[in-house]
Design a protein around this motif. Structure first.
Motif, mmCIF file in Angstrom:
data_model
loop_
_atom_site.group_PDB
_atom_site.id
_atom_site.type_symbol
_atom_site.label_atom_id
_atom_site.label_comp_id
_atom_site.label_asym_id
_atom_site.label_seq_id
_atom_site.Cartn_x
_atom_site.Cartn_y
_atom_site.Cartn_z
ATOM 1 N N THR A 14 -42.310 -26.505 39.329
ATOM 2 C CA THR A 14 -41.499 -26.886 40.482
ATOM 3 C C THR A 14 -40.039 -27.077 40.088
ATOM 4 O O THR A 14 -39.131 -26.597 40.770
ATOM 5 C CB THR A 14 -42.065 -28.181 41.119
ATOM 6 N N ALA A 15 -39.810 -27.752 38.962
ATOM 7 C CA ALA A 15 -38.438 -27.970 38.481
ATOM 8 C C ALA A 15 -37.778 -26.644 38.113
ATOM 9 O O ALA A 15 -36.611 -26.406 38.448
ATOM 10 C CB ALA A 15 -38.447 -28.918 37.280
ATOM 11 N N TYR A 16 -38.525 -25.766 37.436
ATOM 12 C CA TYR A 16 -37.957 -24.476 37.050
ATOM 13 C C TYR A 16 -37.666 -23.624 38.285
ATOM 14 O O TYR A 16 -36.590 -23.021 38.389
ATOM 15 C CB TYR A 16 -38.876 -23.705 36.091
ATOM 16 N N ASP A 17 -38.595 -23.558 39.227
ATOM 17 C CA ASP A 17 -38.375 -22.774 40.443
ATOM 18 C C ASP A 17 -37.118 -23.237 41.174
ATOM 19 O O ASP A 17 -36.313 -22.422 41.627
ATOM 20 C CB ASP A 17 -39.578 -22.871 41.386
ATOM 21 N N ALA A 18 -36.948 -24.544 41.306
ATOM 22 C CA ALA A 18 -35.776 -25.086 41.992
ATOM 23 C C ALA A 18 -34.498 -24.720 41.238
ATOM 24 O O ALA A 18 -33.503 -24.315 41.847
ATOM 25 C CB ALA A 18 -35.894 -26.601 42.142
ATOM 26 N N CYS A 19 -34.524 -24.834 39.914
ATOM 27 C CA CYS A 19 -33.348 -24.504 39.109
ATOM 28 C C CYS A 19 -33.018 -23.024 39.243
ATOM 29 O O CYS A 19 -31.880 -22.640 39.500
ATOM 30 C CB CYS A 19 -33.601 -24.868 37.642
ATOM 31 N N PHE A 20 -34.030 -22.172 39.075
ATOM 32 C CA PHE A 20 -33.800 -20.733 39.148
ATOM 33 C C PHE A 20 -33.281 -20.330 40.524
ATOM 34 O O PHE A 20 -32.319 -19.565 40.636
ATOM 35 C CB PHE A 20 -35.082 -19.952 38.829
ATOM 36 N N ASN A 21 -33.909 -20.832 41.585
ATOM 37 C CA ASN A 21 -33.481 -20.458 42.935
ATOM 38 C C ASN A 21 -32.043 -20.875 43.202
ATOM 39 O O ASN A 21 -31.276 -20.120 43.805
ATOM 40 C CB ASN A 21 -34.428 -21.044 43.978
ATOM 41 N N SER A 22 -31.672 -22.054 42.751
ATOM 42 C CA SER A 22 -30.298 -22.521 42.917
ATOM 43 C C SER A 22 -29.326 -21.623 42.156
ATOM 44 O O SER A 22 -28.294 -21.206 42.684
ATOM 45 C CB SER A 22 -30.178 -23.962 42.428
ATOM 46 N N TRP A 23 -29.663 -21.302 40.917
ATOM 47 C CA TRP A 23 -28.810 -20.432 40.109
ATOM 48 C C TRP A 23 -28.719 -19.042 40.739
ATOM 49 O O TRP A 23 -27.641 -18.466 40.852
ATOM 50 C CB TRP A 23 -29.360 -20.323 38.681
ATOM 51 N N PHE A 24 -29.848 -18.502 41.176
ATOM 52 C CA PHE A 24 -29.888 -17.142 41.704
ATOM 53 C C PHE A 24 -29.082 -17.010 42.993
ATOM 54 O O PHE A 24 -28.403 -16.009 43.207
ATOM 55 C CB PHE A 24 -31.344 -16.712 41.930
ATOM 56 N N GLU A 25 -29.141 -18.026 43.843
ATOM 57 C CA GLU A 25 -28.338 -17.993 45.063
ATOM 58 C C GLU A 25 -26.855 -17.901 44.739
ATOM 59 O O GLU A 25 -26.111 -17.192 45.398
ATOM 60 C CB GLU A 25 -28.612 -19.235 45.913
ATOM 61 N N GLY A 26 -26.429 -18.607 43.720
ATOM 62 C CA GLY A 26 -25.032 -18.551 43.298
ATOM 63 C C GLY A 26 -24.670 -17.268 42.575
ATOM 64 O O GLY A 26 -23.510 -16.935 42.414
ATOM 65 N N TYR A 27 -25.674 -16.530 42.145
ATOM 66 C CA TYR A 27 -25.458 -15.276 41.419
ATOM 67 C C TYR A 27 -25.285 -14.090 42.358
ATOM 68 O O TYR A 27 -24.452 -13.224 42.135
ATOM 69 C CB TYR A 27 -26.649 -15.020 40.495
ATOM 70 N N LEU A 28 -26.071 -14.047 43.430
ATOM 71 C CA LEU A 28 -26.149 -12.842 44.258
ATOM 72 C C LEU A 28 -24.842 -12.396 44.891
ATOM 73 O O LEU A 28 -24.403 -11.271 44.674
ATOM 74 C CB LEU A 28 -27.198 -13.037 45.364
ATOM 75 N N GLU A 29 -24.247 -13.224 45.700
ATOM 76 C CA GLU A 29 -23.065 -12.788 46.441
ATOM 77 C C GLU A 29 -21.911 -12.383 45.518
ATOM 78 O O GLU A 29 -21.358 -11.298 45.669
ATOM 79 C CB GLU A 29 -22.617 -13.869 47.422
ATOM 80 N N PRO A 30 -21.555 -13.215 44.541
ATOM 81 C CA PRO A 30 -20.479 -12.788 43.638
ATOM 82 C C PRO A 30 -20.852 -11.560 42.804
ATOM 83 O O PRO A 30 -19.987 -10.779 42.431
ATOM 84 C CB PRO A 30 -20.254 -14.002 42.739
ATOM 85 N N ALA A 31 -22.130 -11.356 42.516
ATOM 86 C CA ALA A 31 -22.549 -10.193 41.731
ATOM 87 C C ALA A 31 -22.250 -8.916 42.480
ATOM 88 O O ALA A 31 -21.833 -7.915 41.893
ATOM 89 C CB ALA A 31 -24.033 -10.279 41.392
ATOM 90 N N VAL A 32 -22.445 -8.923 43.780
ATOM 91 C CA VAL A 32 -22.150 -7.738 44.587
ATOM 92 C C VAL A 32 -20.655 -7.446 44.530
ATOM 93 O O VAL A 32 -20.244 -6.304 44.334
ATOM 94 C CB VAL A 32 -22.633 -7.933 46.044
ATOM 95 N N ALA A 33 -19.846 -8.470 44.670
ATOM 96 C CA ALA A 33 -18.392 -8.275 44.599
ATOM 97 C C ALA A 33 -17.970 -7.809 43.211
ATOM 98 O O ALA A 33 -17.133 -6.910 43.077
ATOM 99 C CB ALA A 33 -17.672 -9.566 44.969
ATOM 100 N N ALA A 34 -18.554 -8.400 42.171
ATOM 101 C CA ALA A 34 -18.179 -8.033 40.796
ATOM 102 C C ALA A 34 -18.604 -6.609 40.472
ATOM 103 O O ALA A 34 -17.980 -5.952 39.634
ATOM 104 C CB ALA A 34 -18.798 -9.012 39.802
#
Length: 97
Positions: A14-34
Motif C-alpha cells: 500500500t505504501a509503495y503503490d501510493a508512493c509510485f502513483n504520486s511520483w508517476f503522476e508528476g512524471y507524465l505531463e512533464p515527460a510529454v513536454a520534455a
C-alpha cells in the motif's frame, strides 16, 4: 489497490503503490513536454533519481517481504521452473514491412 500476495506485506505494498502513483503522476505531463525538446535525457535521469529517493526504500522493503513470503510458502521452485520454461526476453525490433 489490491492486497499483496502475502498478507503481511500488504502495508508495504500500500505504501509503495501510493508512493509510485504520486511520483508517476508528476512524471507524465512533464515527460510529454520534455519529449519534444532536447532535455528528454536529462529529465528522465532527474525523474529516475527522484523515484529512487522517494520510493526506492519502500520498494526494497516490499520486495524483501515478498521474497521472504515466497520462500516460506515453498513457491521458489515453481517460480524458477516458470522462469526456465518461459524466460523473459527482449522484444524483437519492429519489422519494416
Amino acid at each position: 489497490m489490491a492486497e499483496s500476495l502475502a498478507p503481511q506485506c500488504t502495508p508495504l505494498k500500500t505504501a509503495y503503490d501510493a508512493c509510485f502513483n504520486s511520483w508517476f503522476e508528476g512524471y507524465l505531463e512533464p515527460a510529454v513536454a520534455a519529449s519534444q525538446t532536447a532535455d528528454r535525457e536529462a529529465y528522465s535521469k532527474k525523474k529516475a533519481e527522484e523515484y529512487q529517493q522517494k520510493c526506492g526504500k519502500v520498494w526494497e522493503e516490499y520486495k524483501t517481504c515478498l521474497q521472504k513470503a515466497i520462500k516460506e510458502s515453498g513457491l521458489e521452485p515453481v517460480l524458477q521452473q516458470a522462469r526456465e520454461e518461459h524466460p523473459l526476453t527482449n522484444p524483437s525490433p519492429p519489422s519494416n514491412h
